[in-house]
Scaffold this motif. Structure first.
Motif, short mmCIF file in Angstrom:
data_model
loop_
_atom_site.label_atom_id
_atom_site.label_comp_id
_atom_site.label_asym_id
_atom_site.label_seq_id
_atom_site.Cartn_x
_atom_site.Cartn_y
_atom_site.Cartn_z
N PHE A 1 33.49 40.54 24.52
CA PHE A 1 32.17 41.00 24.93
C PHE A 1 31.84 42.35 24.29
O PHE A 1 32.72 43.03 23.78
CB PHE A 1 32.12 41.15 26.46
N GLU B 1 30.89 45.19 25.77
CA GLU B 1 31.69 46.23 26.40
C GLU B 1 33.06 45.61 26.69
O GLU B 1 33.14 44.44 27.03
CB GLU B 1 31.05 46.76 27.68
N ALA C 1 35.74 44.16 28.46
CA ALA C 1 35.81 43.73 29.85
C ALA C 1 37.24 43.76 30.35
O ALA C 1 37.70 42.83 30.99
CB ALA C 1 35.21 42.33 29.98
N PHE D 1 40.45 44.89 32.63
CA PHE D 1 40.56 45.16 34.05
C PHE D 1 41.22 46.52 34.26
O PHE D 1 42.39 46.70 33.93
CB PHE D 1 41.39 44.07 34.73
N PRO D 2 40.50 47.49 34.79
CA PRO D 2 41.05 48.84 34.89
C PRO D 2 42.18 48.97 35.90
O PRO D 2 42.90 49.96 35.88
CB PRO D 2 39.84 49.68 35.30
N TRP D 3 42.34 47.98 36.80
CA TRP D 3 43.42 48.10 37.78
C TRP D 3 44.76 47.62 37.20
O TRP D 3 45.78 47.75 37.83
CB TRP D 3 43.10 47.31 39.05
N PHE E 1 47.52 38.79 32.14
CA PHE E 1 46.56 38.09 32.99
C PHE E 1 46.13 36.79 32.32
O PHE E 1 46.11 35.72 32.93
CB PHE E 1 45.34 38.98 33.24
N LEU F 1 47.85 32.54 33.12
CA LEU F 1 47.04 31.37 33.47
C LEU F 1 47.34 30.20 32.55
O LEU F 1 46.81 29.11 32.71
CB LEU F 1 45.55 31.74 33.40
N HIS G 1 47.29 53.12 30.82
CA HIS G 1 46.19 52.65 31.67
C HIS G 1 44.93 52.55 30.83
O HIS G 1 44.77 53.27 29.84
CB HIS G 1 45.95 53.63 32.82
N HIS H 1 41.90 53.52 31.37
CA HIS H 1 41.04 54.70 31.27
C HIS H 1 41.62 55.77 30.36
O HIS H 1 40.96 56.75 30.06
CB HIS H 1 40.70 55.27 32.65
N ILE I 1 30.78 41.19 34.50
CA ILE I 1 31.55 40.89 33.30
C ILE I 1 33.02 40.62 33.61
O ILE I 1 33.68 39.84 32.93
CB ILE I 1 31.41 42.03 32.27
N TYR I 2 33.55 41.25 34.67
CA TYR I 2 34.95 41.00 35.03
C TYR I 2 35.17 39.52 35.36
O TYR I 2 36.12 38.91 34.91
CB TYR I 2 35.35 41.84 36.25
N ALA J 1 37.30 36.77 33.26
CA ALA J 1 38.39 36.04 33.92
C ALA J 1 38.19 34.54 33.78
O ALA J 1 39.14 33.79 33.57
CB ALA J 1 38.47 36.44 35.39
N SER K 1 40.60 31.52 34.81
CA SER K 1 40.69 31.83 36.23
C SER K 1 39.55 31.14 36.98
O SER K 1 38.43 31.08 36.49
CB SER K 1 40.59 33.35 36.41
N HIS L 1 41.91 32.16 42.66
CA HIS L 1 42.57 33.07 41.73
C HIS L 1 41.62 34.20 41.35
O HIS L 1 42.00 35.37 41.35
CB HIS L 1 43.02 32.30 40.49
N LYS M 1 42.67 37.93 42.32
CA LYS M 1 43.14 38.72 41.18
C LYS M 1 42.05 39.54 40.52
O LYS M 1 42.35 40.44 39.73
CB LYS M 1 43.75 37.78 40.12
N VAL M 2 40.80 39.23 40.77
CA VAL M 2 39.73 39.96 40.09
C VAL M 2 38.79 40.64 41.08
O VAL M 2 38.65 41.86 41.08
CB VAL M 2 38.92 39.03 39.15
N PRO N 1 40.68 43.31 43.60
CA PRO N 1 40.99 44.61 42.99
C PRO N 1 39.77 45.32 42.42
O PRO N 1 39.69 46.55 42.48
CB PRO N 1 41.99 44.28 41.89
N ALA N 2 38.81 44.56 41.89
CA ALA N 2 37.64 45.22 41.30
C ALA N 2 36.82 45.94 42.36
O ALA N 2 36.18 46.94 42.07
CB ALA N 2 36.76 44.20 40.58
N ARG O 1 38.91 57.33 39.47
CA ARG O 1 39.25 57.77 38.13
C ARG O 1 39.80 56.59 37.33
O ARG O 1 39.38 56.30 36.23
CB ARG O 1 40.30 58.88 38.21
N ARG O 2 40.73 55.88 37.96
CA ARG O 2 41.39 54.79 37.27
C ARG O 2 40.41 53.65 36.97
O ARG O 2 40.45 53.03 35.93
CB ARG O 2 42.52 54.30 38.17
N TRP O 3 39.52 53.40 37.91
CA TRP O 3 38.57 52.30 37.73
C TRP O 3 37.41 52.68 36.81
O TRP O 3 36.53 51.90 36.55
CB TRP O 3 38.00 51.86 39.08
#
Ligand SMILES: Nc1ncnc2c1ncn2[C@@H]1O[C@H](COP(=O)(O)OP(=O)(O)OP(=O)(O)O)[C@@H](O)[C@H]1O
Ligand SMILES: [Mg+2]
Lengths: 271, 254
Positions: A94, A96, A98, A100-102, A111, A115, A144, A146, B146-147, B151, B156, B160, B164-165, B168-169, B248-250
């Motif tokens: 995409f 941006e 996409a 996953f920041p976690w 991830f 699957l 990470h 970020h 977009i997440y 996925a 996904s 799931h 998983k998305v 946490p998001a 911060r992390r997200w």
């Protein structure tokens, strides 16, 4: 390879067929005819670039091929079978990243791989590391998201899209948000990766020169209703240099057609 | 360091002026106890264990009600975000009840449960559930689409994707919801403790209540101070750092 070998090699089979795809969006200001009866075939391993002014339905077509959106009429076939939804055989990069920041970089790749059945975790980790190495980020497996720069994020996103080994890679202006130097590095990377892990690629861009540099073929889209207005083969040897004269010549040909056919609103001139 | 100086001087000065005003009998000590007598009360109540015991009772009630409230509110928030049927029914109820100040639950709680622990618990849960629900609902709805799309291309689907998305998001919003739920739980509990006088445990709110009955203004102000401190500590030590780290992390840092 000599010219005669090239000539005698059997033509690669058709990978992707788009048959009369139309799509209309209902909005508050009335219906928008985003795509009008688009037909197209893409050969296995071909690199097709799509350019065209803003709003001519490029993203919509890409999303339909990805299975994220359904056409009003028409069908998309991969290997002769109609697609019914998103699938690992067609991964998307995409605009941006996409990611996953976690999850950290490695887990983002995992991830996608987790699957995928028929792989044990050890194999998955090896595959993930292979693709991280391929995009030049082997050292950043545990960073990470970020903590990465924009270009690094887009590289990780590319690795994540490649990891499940899709046959088709769909890219929607993947480098639009990056600076010129990072972008040029990524052109080299993409071509090198395409050499090592050949895919069928559909690449949407606003940048005509980018299209001429990367594509085997450049498709010119026109808006209202969204349609394919022209087609330009780019029969240049690879790897191609973004700054080369040959690329510039092909780009200006496309640019010329674009100016001829359409109002060039929203298009970046060939830099 | 320099920024600390001004507030220290300002508040220190105000306290000194206050003390002097009371000593000079300009302010009646019955209505406004002197800062020293408040400190004296805190010292006494701290030493004989009243204060510690009351804090323990209060915090225990708070945690119990808060955790139950979250356990109900968070899943319900996911439900209203996921199913429009829930949004149109439960969501509307939540929106309405969230505007209801939690003290308003006290009469109902007293009639249903009498002067019992259950009554306080009920008020705290009612204070927590709705704000947690609404924050979670809002969080899930504001996840960048977009997440989920990314996925889905990776294969996904349904459960799931949720686990998983989407879960946490929406964590940043859930943490904010938990923080807000905490603030509501804390306010509700104080309201409940002041109105529900039960003998099974003597919390800070009850200490405040009896301070008023006995006209012990030093006790009233002392306990108020402790209540403020607990609220501040929970925010500064527990919630704000968590929130900052997650945001911060997200990449949603404000
Ligand atoms: N979900 C949607 N709802 C309503 N209209 C939409 C939707 N998605 C796209 N459109 C409309 O369809 C048309 C084509 O959109 P699309 O995003 O495919 O264009 P694009 O060629 O990708 O443009 P750009 O180059 O700016 O990305 C636009 O006019 C847009 O407004
Ligand atoms: Mg687009």
């Amino acid at each position: 390879m000599t010219a005669i070998h090239e000539e005698l090699r059997p033509a690669p089979p058709v990978k992707l067929v788009i048959q009369g795809v139309s799509k209309t969006f209902a909005t508050r200001h009335g219906p928008i005819h985003a795509l009008d009866d688009i037909s197209l075939s893409v050969r296995e391993g071909e690199f097709v670039c799509m350019v065209g002014p803003s709003g001519c339905g490029k993203s919509t077509l890409l999303n339909i091929i990805a299975g994220l959106e359904t056409p009003d009429s028409g069908a998309v076939l991969t290997d002769g079978k109609p697609i019914t939804g998103p699938g690992r055989d067609r991964m998307v990069l995409f605009q941006e990243p996409a990611l996953f920041p976690w999850l950290d970089v490695m887990s983002n790749l995992m991830f996608a791989l987790k699957l995928k059945p028929n792989l044990n975790n050890q194999a998955r980790r090896e595959v993930a590391l292979y693709y991280l190495g391929l995009v030049g980020l082997g050292k950043f497996a545990h960073a990470h998201i970020h903590e990465l720069s924009g270009g690094m994020k887009q590289r990780v996103a590319l690795a994540r899209a490649l990891a499940p080994n899709p046959r088709v890679l769909l890219m929607d202006e993947p480098f639009a948000a990056l600076d010129a130097i990072t972008r040029e590095q990524l052109y080299d990377d993409i071509q090198r990766i395409q050499e090592e892990r050949p895919k069928t690629i559909i690449f949407v861009t606003h940048n005509v020169r980018e299209a001429a540099c990367l594509g085997d073929r450049v498709l010119l889209f026109a808006p209202r209703p969204g349609r394919i207005e022209g087609e330009f083969p780019v029969p240049l040897p690879r790897p191609r240099d973004f700054g080369s004269l040959e690329v510039a010549r092909h780009a200006s040909e496309v640019m010329h057609a674009l100016k001829h056919h359409l109002k060039p609103e929203g298009m970046e001139a060939a830099e | 360091m320099k920024r600390m100086l001004l507030p220290t001087l300002l508040f220190g000065g105000l306290v000194v002026v206050w003390e002097l005003l009371v000593r000079a009998n300009i302010w009646s000590p019955v209505m406004v106890p002197s800062p020293l007598s408040v400190l004296e009360y805190l010292w006494r109540a701290g030493a004989d264990g009243t204060l510690g015991a009351a804090m323990l009772v209060t915090v225990r009630r708070l945690l119990l009600g808060y955790v139950i409230g979250l356990l109900i509110g968070l899943p319900l928030g996911f439900m209203t975000a996921r199913f429009n049927v829930c949004k149109d029914t439960l969501g509307v109820v939540a929106l309405g009840l969230q505007t209801l100040p939690s003290v308003c639950w006290v009469p109902l709680a007293l009639l249903w449960f009498g002067q019992t622990e259950a009554a306080t618990l009920f008020v705290v849960i009612m204070g927590t559930v709705w704000s947690a629900l609404i924050a979670t609902d809002h969080g899930v709805r504001t996840i960048p689409p977009i997440y989920v799309r990314a996925a889905m291309t990776m294969g996904s689907r349904r459960l799931h994707t949720w686990v998983k998305v989407i879960l946490p998001a929406s964590l940043p919003f859930i943490v904010s919801g938990m923080k807000q739920g905490w603030a509501f739980a804390w306010r509700s509990l104080m309201a409940a403790e002041i109105y529900v006088t039960i003998l099974t445990g003597f919390g800070l709110g009850q200490l405040l209540h009896y301070g008023r009955e006995l006209h012990a203004m030093d006790q009233v102000l002392g306990v108020m101070l402790i209540i403020i401190l607990i609220g501040l500590l929970a925010d500064r030590i527990l919630f704000s750092p968590c929130e900052r780290a997650v945001y911060r992390r997200w990449g949603t840092a404000k």
